[in-house]
Design an enzyme around this catalytic site. Sequence first.
Site, PDB file in Angstrom:
ATOM      1  N   SER A 138       0.850  -1.183   0.000  1.00 22.18           N
ATOM      2  CA  SER A 138       0.000   0.000   0.000  1.00 22.18           C
ATOM      3  C   SER A 138       0.882   1.228   0.000  1.00 22.18           C
ATOM      4  O   SER A 138       2.010   1.194   0.532  1.00 22.18           O
ATOM      5  CB  SER A 138      -0.901   0.016   1.245  1.00 22.18           C
ATOM      6  OG  SER A 138      -1.534   1.274   1.408  1.00 22.18           O
ATOM      7  N   TYR A 151      -2.528  -1.314  10.317  1.00 26.97           N
ATOM      8  CA  TYR A 151      -2.584  -1.567   8.871  1.00 26.97           C
ATOM      9  C   TYR A 151      -1.345  -1.008   8.190  1.00 26.97           C
ATOM     10  O   TYR A 151      -0.678  -1.700   7.415  1.00 26.97           O
ATOM     11  CB  TYR A 151      -3.848  -0.949   8.280  1.00 26.97           C
ATOM     12  CG  TYR A 151      -3.911  -1.056   6.767  1.00 26.97           C
ATOM     13  CD1 TYR A 151      -4.413  -2.199   6.153  1.00 26.97           C
ATOM     14  CD2 TYR A 151      -3.451  -0.018   5.953  1.00 26.97           C
ATOM     15  CE1 TYR A 151      -4.459  -2.313   4.769  1.00 26.97           C
ATOM     16  CE2 TYR A 151      -3.498  -0.122   4.570  1.00 26.97           C
ATOM     17  CZ  TYR A 151      -4.001  -1.265   3.986  1.00 26.97           C
ATOM     18  OH  TYR A 151      -4.041  -1.377   2.619  1.00 26.97           O
TER      19      TYR A 151
END
Length: 247
Positions: A138, A151
């Site tokens: 990401s 995350y």
Amino acid sequence: MKTTGNTILITGGTSGIGLGLALRLHEAGNKVIVAGRRKELLDQIAAGHPGIDTLVLDVTDPASIAGARETVTRTHPELNVLVNNAGIQLPEPLLEGDSLRVAEDTVTTNLLGPIRMVNAFLPHLTAKEDAVVINVSSGLAFVPLPITATYNATKAAIHSFTESLRVQLADTSVQVIELVPPAVRTTLMGQQDNEHAMPLEDFLTEALNLLHTQPDAKEILVDNVKFLRHATANGTYDDVLAMLSAY
């Protein structure tokens, strides 16, 4: 990576980026196996897209991973591409009581899941020509979104793990690619209608075009993620972090 003629296993393939990749890669002439936890969604995908195979797989469960390895290597011995896409992203207010549960679930899914999948399938992949491991990280691996603290940390860890994996596999047949999405309009964080997120189809088109035109790429970076990926090098890290802190 060649973009046709592969046999590809995609984890987390029942929605969002995973499903989008599965459909596009299937259309491009690859054999695709979509893996996910929910059998009813897998059945819908198989019924709606003849030729795509499905597999019930929970990447948080080592026994499920072991079973998937046994099944896939038996039914699809030509498997040569593993896409580690399964992941969760949840708000994690650290002053609230259940933040530790969110953190533990996130680490198990986003970090241990791909590591366990690599360990399970690597002996098979190293025996194949044109083998590839694609780990989906990401842009938040490079500048964090503070509300999703763990995350971000898992995606930073996946970036680091992927770098190390690439070096360790340099003398094998296995290519290691990191796919680095920006915010994309999916249900991952309920951002399917977020005008600041990249439309899913636009992301898929650009990412797959990069895979096609840059077959030796180590990272796949669409334009929308570069402000995150290069923030430190560009000297914009503090400004980008302040922007993300407002969400």
